[in-house]
Design an enzyme around this catalytic site. Structure first.
Site, PDB file in Angstrom:
ATOM      1  N   ASN A 210      60.667  39.502  34.639  1.00  0.00           N
ATOM      2  CA  ASN A 210      59.202  39.474  34.524  1.00  0.00           C
ATOM      3  C   ASN A 210      58.606  40.476  35.507  1.00  0.00           C
ATOM      4  O   ASN A 210      59.331  41.177  36.201  1.00  0.00           O
ATOM      5  CB  ASN A 210      58.670  38.061  34.777  1.00  0.00           C
ATOM      6  CG  ASN A 210      59.075  37.547  36.147  1.00  0.00           C
ATOM      7  OD1 ASN A 210      58.673  38.113  37.161  1.00  0.00           O
ATOM      8  ND2 ASN A 210      59.896  36.513  36.179  1.00  0.00           N
ATOM      9  N   ASP A 279      62.527  31.052  33.234  1.00  0.00           N
ATOM     10  CA  ASP A 279      62.694  29.680  32.757  1.00  0.00           C
ATOM     11  C   ASP A 279      63.928  29.524  31.880  1.00  0.00           C
ATOM     12  O   ASP A 279      64.434  28.424  31.689  1.00  0.00           O
ATOM     13  CB  ASP A 279      61.450  29.256  31.964  1.00  0.00           C
ATOM     14  CG  ASP A 279      60.263  29.049  32.901  1.00  0.00           C
ATOM     15  OD1 ASP A 279      60.476  28.498  34.001  1.00  0.00           O
ATOM     16  OD2 ASP A 279      59.141  29.471  32.549  1.00  0.00           O
ATOM     17  N   LYS A 289      79.363  44.947  27.133  1.00  0.00           N
ATOM     18  CA  LYS A 289      78.061  45.335  26.578  1.00  0.00           C
ATOM     19  C   LYS A 289      77.990  44.976  25.090  1.00  0.00           C
ATOM     20  O   LYS A 289      78.961  45.218  24.354  1.00  0.00           O
ATOM     21  CB  LYS A 289      77.894  46.849  26.769  1.00  0.00           C
ATOM     22  CG  LYS A 289      76.567  47.370  26.351  1.00  0.00           C
ATOM     23  CD  LYS A 289      76.455  48.862  26.602  1.00  0.00           C
ATOM     24  CE  LYS A 289      75.234  49.401  25.910  1.00  0.00           C
ATOM     25  NZ  LYS A 289      75.426  50.716  25.358  1.00  0.00           N
ATOM     26  N   PHE A 323      53.925  27.305  43.216  1.00  0.00           N
ATOM     27  CA  PHE A 323      52.965  28.210  42.600  1.00  0.00           C
ATOM     28  C   PHE A 323      52.890  27.904  41.112  1.00  0.00           C
ATOM     29  O   PHE A 323      53.827  27.347  40.536  1.00  0.00           O
ATOM     30  CB  PHE A 323      53.398  29.674  42.798  1.00  0.00           C
ATOM     31  CG  PHE A 323      52.859  30.284  44.055  1.00  0.00           C
ATOM     32  CD1 PHE A 323      53.309  29.868  45.295  1.00  0.00           C
ATOM     33  CD2 PHE A 323      51.885  31.283  44.000  1.00  0.00           C
ATOM     34  CE1 PHE A 323      52.813  30.426  46.468  1.00  0.00           C
ATOM     35  CE2 PHE A 323      51.378  31.851  45.157  1.00  0.00           C
ATOM     36  CZ  PHE A 323      51.840  31.428  46.396  1.00  0.00           C
ATOM     37  N   LYS A 337      51.667  20.592  37.480  1.00  0.00           N
ATOM     38  CA  LYS A 337      52.884  21.055  38.167  1.00  0.00           C
ATOM     39  C   LYS A 337      53.009  20.430  39.549  1.00  0.00           C
ATOM     40  O   LYS A 337      54.107  20.111  39.999  1.00  0.00           O
ATOM     41  CB  LYS A 337      52.903  22.588  38.242  1.00  0.00           C
ATOM     42  CG  LYS A 337      53.203  23.205  36.866  1.00  0.00           C
ATOM     43  CD  LYS A 337      53.209  24.709  36.850  1.00  0.00           C
ATOM     44  CE  LYS A 337      53.500  25.204  35.426  1.00  0.00           C
ATOM     45  NZ  LYS A 337      53.302  26.616  35.228  1.00  0.00           N
ATOM     46  N   LYS A 341      56.382  18.339  39.860  1.00  0.00           N
ATOM     47  CA  LYS A 341      57.421  18.973  40.700  1.00  0.00           C
ATOM     48  C   LYS A 341      57.415  18.441  42.136  1.00  0.00           C
ATOM     49  O   LYS A 341      58.154  18.940  42.977  1.00  0.00           O
ATOM     50  CB  LYS A 341      57.255  20.486  40.659  1.00  0.00           C
ATOM     51  CG  LYS A 341      57.362  21.029  39.216  1.00  0.00           C
ATOM     52  CD  LYS A 341      57.569  22.500  39.161  1.00  0.00           C
ATOM     53  CE  LYS A 341      57.558  23.002  37.712  1.00  0.00           C
ATOM     54  NZ  LYS A 341      58.505  24.090  37.512  1.00  0.00           N
TER      55      LYS A 341
HETATM   56  O1  PMT Z   1      55.298  38.899  43.011  1.00  0.00           O
HETATM   57  P1  PMT Z   1      53.878  39.393  42.770  1.00  0.00           P
HETATM   58  O2  PMT Z   1      53.836  40.625  41.912  1.00  0.00           O
HETATM   59  O3  PMT Z   1      53.117  39.521  44.052  1.00  0.00           O
HETATM   60  O4  PMT Z   1      53.125  38.282  41.898  1.00  0.00           O
HETATM   61  C1  PMT Z   1      52.862  37.044  42.457  1.00  0.00           C
HETATM   62  C2  PMT Z   1      53.129  35.895  41.464  1.00  0.00           C
HETATM   63  C3  PMT Z   1      52.144  35.985  40.316  1.00  0.00           C
HETATM   64  C4  PMT Z   1      54.554  35.988  40.919  1.00  0.00           C
HETATM   65  C5  PMT Z   1      52.980  34.573  42.278  1.00  0.00           C
HETATM   66  O5  PMT Z   1      51.686  34.494  42.779  1.00  0.00           O
HETATM   67  C6  PMT Z   1      53.261  33.364  41.394  1.00  0.00           C
HETATM   68  O6  PMT Z   1      52.453  32.866  40.651  1.00  0.00           O
HETATM   69  N1  PMT Z   1      54.528  32.833  41.477  1.00  0.00           N
HETATM   70  C7  PMT Z   1      55.045  31.764  40.638  1.00  0.00           C
HETATM   71  C8  PMT Z   1      55.407  32.324  39.281  1.00  0.00           C
HETATM   72  C9  PMT Z   1      55.988  31.260  38.381  1.00  0.00           C
HETATM   73  O7  PMT Z   1      57.158  31.267  38.120  1.00  0.00           O
HETATM   74  O8  PMT Z   1      55.137  30.337  37.999  1.00  0.00           O
HETATM   75  P2  PMT Z   1      55.497  29.116  36.998  1.00  0.00           P
HETATM   76  O9  PMT Z   1      54.196  28.473  36.717  1.00  0.00           O
HETATM   77  O10 PMT Z   1      56.297  29.613  35.860  1.00  0.00           O
HETATM   78  O11 PMT Z   1      56.422  28.188  37.878  1.00  0.00           O
HETATM   79  C10 PMT Z   1      55.922  27.123  38.654  1.00  0.00           C
HETATM   80  C11 PMT Z   1      56.705  26.976  39.938  1.00  0.00           C
HETATM   81  O12 PMT Z   1      58.043  26.570  39.637  1.00  0.00           O
HETATM   82  C12 PMT Z   1      56.822  28.223  40.791  1.00  0.00           C
HETATM   83  O13 PMT Z   1      56.676  27.841  42.158  1.00  0.00           O
HETATM   84  C13 PMT Z   1      58.235  28.720  40.523  1.00  0.00           C
HETATM   85  O14 PMT Z   1      58.768  29.385  41.662  1.00  0.00           O
HETATM   86  C14 PMT Z   1      58.971  27.430  40.254  1.00  0.00           C
HETATM   87  N2  PMT Z   1      60.121  27.522  39.342  1.00  0.00           N
HETATM   88  C15 PMT Z   1      59.939  27.911  38.048  1.00  0.00           C
HETATM   89  C16 PMT Z   1      61.027  27.927  37.182  1.00  0.00           C
HETATM   90  C17 PMT Z   1      62.291  27.563  37.687  1.00  0.00           C
HETATM   91  N3  PMT Z   1      63.354  27.598  36.898  1.00  0.00           N
HETATM   92  N4  PMT Z   1      62.439  27.183  38.967  1.00  0.00           N
HETATM   93  C18 PMT Z   1      61.380  27.163  39.801  1.00  0.00           C
HETATM   94  O15 PMT Z   1      61.514  26.831  40.978  1.00  0.00           O
END
Ligand code: PMT
Length: 404
Positions: A210, A279, A289, A323, A337, A341
């Site tokens: 991403n 995810d 490959k 986040f 979330k 979480k």
């Molecule tokens: O890196 P930059 O370019 O500065 O951009 C910042 C950002 C947009 C990436 C950052 O501010 C942000 O939003 N980070 C979280 C991105 C994300 O994965 O969001 P989510 O809503 O999909 O996930 C929710 C939370 O679960 C996040 O804290 C993520 O780290 C966590 N997660 C998600 C999936 C997974 N398999 N394991 C996780 O721990």
């Protein structure tokens, strides 16, 4: 550092020019705000010339230097982007306004919106200083944790001799520098931050990922370090250099990130998960490959481990910040979330807007806390928002402890 210098209406306002110079010298940015009365003593042009910035002289667009809606909420923008507020001279009137929460001009309104350290250099007539009302206001401001410099004893402009003279600019500047360098409120904390994207291989040369640049997570690591914490940064593949004094653990996939996070879980007192973890991944990556043989290619993906949810289940007394990257329903999704979480604080950000979210230097976030508070933080550089996030987290910890 960004310093707001508020100037009240007293004869000592002329000394504020020296103070501005003393604050600029070590490389601070100084934004001057003058009350209406201050402008009767010194012209804003003096400070504009010294600081190289437009001086804010009132609440409304023409006075803040803009003509847009943004300038109408300028006090919030200045409040959230500044590290310290120093008011010199702090008149009896300003001290009363601050003590009682009156907000009828730019400086008093900014004061209410400002959450950082405040330094006040009182200056007034001796009788005004000694008056019970002023002393009561002083007590209130001291109890609030504000730093009071002076006043000094001596001959005053009104001819009286006694306390009331504003401290010399060098003394006020030294107090400001001491307060700024003493902002070590994360000393003793061990902070684990995740940043950047993960890359999930499809074969030895291709991957799913991403747009995360890591800037938000690196800013959070840098801010925690600057405030005295020991910091471990678990970083996906990004083009950023390691922040000074921070141990960086580089990972590529969600599975590797999970391992690195769990390896530091016992060690950490605060965990901040800013990484954009994929995810889904290909559970079994082919050794070679993929060949371009079929007209259409379908790939079946499995969910990656949800690291945040796992940490949420195992966090014990640690503070956990998650986040949420959203393109709609920001607050509702952040709340969902936060609960699902097991976070203490959830930082929601939009990732479909120009100039914020992925890749940009700025962000605009909404904090949702486990106590139900929703705090929008307007657009600001990611490094500044990182500090605001820790400010709110430390406040939240006090609330959580008080409720126990
Ligand atoms: O890196 P930059 O370019 O500065 O951009 C910042 C950002 C947009 C990436 C950052 O501010 C942000 O939003 N980070 C979280 C991105 C994300 O994965 O969001 P989510 O809503 O999909 O996930 C929710 C939370 O679960 C996040 O804290 C993520 O780290 C966590 N997660 C998600 C999936 C997974 N398999 N394991 C996780 O721990």
């Amino acid at each position: 550092m960004k310093i707001v210098l508020g100037i009240g209406g007293g004869i000592a306002a002329y000394k504020a020019a020296e103070l501005a110079r003393a604050l600029l010298e070590p490389g601070h940015e100084v934004q001057v705000i003058m009350t209406q009365a201050a402008q009767e003593f010194v012209r804003p042009l003096t400070f504009a010339a010294l600081t190289g910035r437009k001086v804010i002289t009132g609440m409304f667009p023409a006075q803040t230097g803009g003509d847009t809606l943004a300038s109408a909420v300028e006090h919030i923008a200045v409040a959230t982007s500044s590290d310290l507020l120093v008011v010199a001279p702090a008149t009896a009137d300003l001290m009363a306004k601050f003590a009682h929460g009156l907000a009828d001009d730019f400086l008093s309104t900014l004061y209410l919106a400002f959450t950082g350290p405040v330094v006040l250099a009182p200056a007034m007539n001796t009788n005004m200083w000694r008056h019970a009302a002023t002393q009561r206001n002083l007590e209130t401001l001291q109890q609030r944790g504000h730093h009071i410099v002076g006043p000094e004893e001596g001959e005053l402009a009104c001819g009286m001799v006694g306390p009331g003279r504003m401290s010399e600019p060098e003394k006020i500047a030294a107090a400001v520098c001491a307060v700024l360098s003493a902002r070590r409120d994360l000393e003793g904390e061990t902070v684990l931050v995740t940043a950047g994207p993960t890359q999930e291989p499809l074969d030895p040369v291709r991957f799913i990922s991403n747009r995360s640049s890591g800037k938000m997570g690196y800013a959070l690591a840098e801010a925690a370090r600057a405030r005295g914490a020991e910091v471990v940064l678990v970083s996906g593949p990004v083009a950023l250099g390691p922040p000074a004094g921070v141990k960086v653990v580089r990972v590529r996939t969600a599975v590797e990130m999970r391992e690195a996070v769990l390896a530091h879980l016992e060690w950490a007192s605060i965990i901040v998960k800013a990484a954009a973890v994929a995810d889904y991944h290909l559970a079994r990556v082919p050794e070679h490959k993929m060949k371009k043989t079929a007209a259409r290619l379908s790939v079946e993906l499995d969910p990656t481990p949800d690291i945040l949810a796992e940490v949420g289940r195992r966090k014990g007394g640690r503070l956990l910040v998650g986040f949420a990257a959203e393109t709609q329903d920001l607050v509702a999704e952040a709340r969902r979330k936060l609960v699902s979480k097991g976070c203490d604080l959830l930082v929601g950000n939009r990732v479909d807007r120009e100039g914020v979210g992925f890749e940009s230097d700025d962000n605009e976030v909404t904090l949702v806390s486990c106590t139900g508070e929703v705090t929008p933080l307007p657009r600001a550089p990611k490094r500044e928002l990182a500090d605001r996030i820790y400010d709110e987290l430390l406040k939240l910890r006090l609330t959580i402890h008080a409720a126990r």
